[in-house]
Design a protein around this motif. Structure first.
Motif, PDB file in Angstrom:
ATOM      1  N   ARG A  85      46.108  19.417 -82.115  1.00  0.00           N
ATOM      2  CA  ARG A  85      46.753  20.597 -81.510  1.00  0.00           C
ATOM      3  C   ARG A  85      45.897  21.059 -80.345  1.00  0.00           C
ATOM      4  O   ARG A  85      44.802  20.533 -80.149  1.00  0.00           O
ATOM      5  CB  ARG A  85      46.876  21.715 -82.537  1.00  0.00           C
ATOM      6  N   GLU A  86      46.385  22.029 -79.614  1.00  0.00           N
ATOM      7  CA  GLU A  86      45.605  22.501 -78.472  1.00  0.00           C
ATOM      8  C   GLU A  86      44.294  23.133 -78.927  1.00  0.00           C
ATOM      9  O   GLU A  86      44.264  23.968 -79.821  1.00  0.00           O
ATOM     10  CB  GLU A  86      46.404  23.521 -77.651  1.00  0.00           C
ATOM     11  N   ARG A  87      43.194  22.678 -78.321  1.00  0.00           N
ATOM     12  CA  ARG A  87      41.877  23.230 -78.621  1.00  0.00           C
ATOM     13  C   ARG A  87      41.152  23.608 -77.326  1.00  0.00           C
ATOM     14  O   ARG A  87      39.952  23.396 -77.203  1.00  0.00           O
ATOM     15  CB  ARG A  87      41.033  22.206 -79.401  1.00  0.00           C
ATOM     16  N   THR A  90      31.736  25.945 -68.823  1.00  0.00           N
ATOM     17  CA  THR A  90      30.947  26.209 -70.041  1.00  0.00           C
ATOM     18  C   THR A  90      31.854  26.490 -71.239  1.00  0.00           C
ATOM     19  O   THR A  90      31.426  26.388 -72.374  1.00  0.00           O
ATOM     20  CB  THR A  90      29.975  27.387 -69.840  1.00  0.00           C
ATOM     21  N   TYR A  91      33.099  26.857 -70.982  1.00  0.00           N
ATOM     22  CA  TYR A  91      34.053  27.080 -72.083  1.00  0.00           C
ATOM     23  C   TYR A  91      34.883  25.834 -72.385  1.00  0.00           C
ATOM     24  O   TYR A  91      35.521  25.735 -73.429  1.00  0.00           O
ATOM     25  CB  TYR A  91      35.060  28.181 -71.710  1.00  0.00           C
ATOM     26  N   SER A  92      34.874  24.911 -71.444  1.00  0.00           N
ATOM     27  CA  SER A  92      35.872  23.851 -71.438  1.00  0.00           C
ATOM     28  C   SER A  92      35.677  22.801 -72.532  1.00  0.00           C
ATOM     29  O   SER A  92      34.622  22.166 -72.630  1.00  0.00           O
ATOM     30  CB  SER A  92      35.844  23.152 -70.082  1.00  0.00           C
ATOM     31  N   GLY A  93      36.714  22.598 -73.322  1.00  0.00           N
ATOM     32  CA  GLY A  93      36.709  21.492 -74.277  1.00  0.00           C
ATOM     33  C   GLY A  93      36.854  20.159 -73.564  1.00  0.00           C
ATOM     34  O   GLY A  93      36.286  19.150 -73.977  1.00  0.00           O
ATOM     35  N   THR A  94      37.620  20.162 -72.483  1.00  0.00           N
ATOM     36  CA  THR A  94      37.838  18.934 -71.691  1.00  0.00           C
ATOM     37  C   THR A  94      36.513  18.397 -71.165  1.00  0.00           C
ATOM     38  O   THR A  94      36.196  17.211 -71.321  1.00  0.00           O
ATOM     39  CB  THR A  94      38.764  19.249 -70.492  1.00  0.00           C
ATOM     40  N   VAL A  95      35.745  19.273 -70.528  1.00  0.00           N
ATOM     41  CA  VAL A  95      34.462  18.854 -69.947  1.00  0.00           C
ATOM     42  C   VAL A  95      33.458  18.543 -71.057  1.00  0.00           C
ATOM     43  O   VAL A  95      32.684  17.583 -70.955  1.00  0.00           O
ATOM     44  CB  VAL A  95      33.933  19.924 -68.968  1.00  0.00           C
ATOM     45  N   SER A  96      33.491  19.333 -72.128  1.00  0.00           N
ATOM     46  CA  SER A  96      32.545  19.106 -73.230  1.00  0.00           C
ATOM     47  C   SER A  96      32.721  17.734 -73.870  1.00  0.00           C
ATOM     48  O   SER A  96      31.752  17.125 -74.323  1.00  0.00           O
ATOM     49  CB  SER A  96      32.696  20.188 -74.290  1.00  0.00           C
ATOM     50  N   ALA A  97      33.948  17.249 -73.906  1.00  0.00           N
ATOM     51  CA  ALA A  97      34.188  15.913 -74.468  1.00  0.00           C
ATOM     52  C   ALA A  97      33.462  14.863 -73.634  1.00  0.00           C
ATOM     53  O   ALA A  97      32.847  13.934 -74.175  1.00  0.00           O
ATOM     54  CB  ALA A  97      35.690  15.625 -74.509  1.00  0.00           C
ATOM     55  N   SER A 157      45.156  11.037 -84.095  1.00  0.00           N
ATOM     56  CA  SER A 157      45.289  12.495 -84.079  1.00  0.00           C
ATOM     57  C   SER A 157      44.261  13.064 -85.061  1.00  0.00           C
ATOM     58  O   SER A 157      44.266  12.716 -86.250  1.00  0.00           O
ATOM     59  CB  SER A 157      46.719  12.856 -84.505  1.00  0.00           C
ATOM     60  N   ILE A 158      43.383  13.925 -84.564  1.00  0.00           N
ATOM     61  CA  ILE A 158      42.233  14.381 -85.353  1.00  0.00           C
ATOM     62  C   ILE A 158      42.250  15.905 -85.485  1.00  0.00           C
ATOM     63  O   ILE A 158      42.486  16.611 -84.490  1.00  0.00           O
ATOM     64  CB  ILE A 158      40.921  13.906 -84.678  1.00  0.00           C
ATOM     65  N   ASP A 159      41.997  16.404 -86.692  1.00  0.00           N
ATOM     66  CA  ASP A 159      42.021  17.856 -86.881  1.00  0.00           C
ATOM     67  C   ASP A 159      40.659  18.466 -86.537  1.00  0.00           C
ATOM     68  O   ASP A 159      40.079  19.224 -87.332  1.00  0.00           O
ATOM     69  CB  ASP A 159      42.482  18.228 -88.298  1.00  0.00           C
ATOM     70  N   GLY A 160      40.160  18.137 -85.363  1.00  0.00           N
ATOM     71  CA  GLY A 160      38.861  18.642 -84.931  1.00  0.00           C
ATOM     72  C   GLY A 160      38.872  19.002 -83.461  1.00  0.00           C
ATOM     73  O   GLY A 160      39.924  19.061 -82.822  1.00  0.00           O
ATOM     74  N   THR A 161      37.689  19.210 -82.946  1.00  0.00           N
ATOM     75  CA  THR A 161      37.517  19.613 -81.542  1.00  0.00           C
ATOM     76  C   THR A 161      37.444  18.368 -80.648  1.00  0.00           C
ATOM     77  O   THR A 161      37.276  17.247 -81.153  1.00  0.00           O
ATOM     78  CB  THR A 161      36.209  20.403 -81.387  1.00  0.00           C
ATOM     79  N   PRO A 162      37.517  18.555 -79.349  1.00  0.00           N
ATOM     80  CA  PRO A 162      37.336  17.408 -78.442  1.00  0.00           C
ATOM     81  C   PRO A 162      35.995  16.700 -78.670  1.00  0.00           C
ATOM     82  O   PRO A 162      35.931  15.468 -78.650  1.00  0.00           O
ATOM     83  CB  PRO A 162      37.401  18.048 -77.051  1.00  0.00           C
TER      84      PRO A 162
END
Ligand code: MN
Length: 257
Positions: free
Chosen positions: A36-38, A101-108, A62-67
């Motif tokens: 889902r959207e994270r 610094t908030y981004s899940g996209t960049v953090s991945a 499909s994973i029930d976790g964060t990026p």
């Protein structure tokens, strides 16, 4: 060639589908993405609950976790060999300036970099996400992926790519810009009369300085910002030199009574 693709908008987001399909021209693609959207979960890693990965179709987990979970689990658990590249996106919305610094996209992409795998994040700036805009960003991702694989990234470096909507005029190598936050928290009441708050309701601005990611997007160019995970502010050393920070905390010479 094996490419791991992830995002923070979730595995059903149109951006990840078009990205995975396009990168398939370069090599084998495996998708490991949140169920889902994270968005805005940052570099969060799940340590206190189990993770489940469901292969909803071949090569799509499909994973029930964060990026960050998806990259970690993808590389250590799901893939049968180490990927040559990790690509995160295509995010719905820009990841510019301090927002990263908030981004899940960049953090991945950061997680992949920490694991020694070349990576970049790619986001579509603006706020209406036309199919042709995703297609344009995906084409650029393929071009960039080819370069990353051929030329190799500098060590400890990931690329944060933002694509303006419409037809970009070209691309620019940029530095991270600065956001001017609206500082608005919306305060309302729920149907039972209890107060609730919603963060980030205000207008967001940015410093439109030449050379920055914001400026490039504003001028309708694709922005490519090389990032690293060393957050040390080297420029501050001189200013902090007079604080005596090197000589604090001498607890041994203090009497204890
Ligand atoms: Mn997102």
């Amino acid at each position: 060639m094996l490419i791991l693709v992830t995002n923070d908008d979730g595995i059903h987001s149109p951006g990840i589908k078009v990205l995975a399909r396009r990168l398939g021209e370069l090599g084998e693609v495996v998708v490991a993405a949140p169920d889902r959207e994270r968005s805005a979960v940052g570099h969060s890693l799940t340590l206190h609950s189990p993770l489940r990965a469901e292969e909803i179709r071949p090569g799509f987990f499909s994973i029930d976790g964060t990026p960050t979970d998806c990259v970690n689990l993808g590389i250590h658990g799901l893939l049968d060999r180490r990927p040559d590249l990790v690509v995160s996106g295509i995010n719905k919305g820009g990841n510019l300036g301090d927002d990263i610094t908030y981004s899940g996209t960049v953090s991945a992409a950061m997680e992949a970099t920490l694991m020694g795998v070349p990576a970049f994040a790619i986001s579509l700036a603006g706020d209406d996400y036309a199919a042709e805009d995703f297609a344009c960003a995906a084409a650029f991702a393929l071009d960039l992926a080819t370069r990353v694989v051929d030329l190799g990234l500098p060590s400890d470096t990931l690329l944060n790519v933002n694509v303006p909507p419409g037809k970009p005029l070209g691309s620019r190598l940029t530095r991270q810009g600065k956001r001017i936050y609206g500082d608005v928290v919306v305060e309302k009441f729920d149907p039972r009369g209890r107060k609730y708050y919603w963060i980030g309701g205000g207008e967001l601005g940015f410093e439109n300085l030449p050379g920055t990611d914001f400026h490039a997007i504003h001028e309708n160019f694709i922005s490519i910002t090389p990032l690293h995970l060393d957050l040390t502010n080297y420029r501050s050393f001189e200013g902090l030199a007079s604080w005596g920070l090197d000589a604090m905390g001498d607890f041994h010479s203090q009497s204890s009574d």
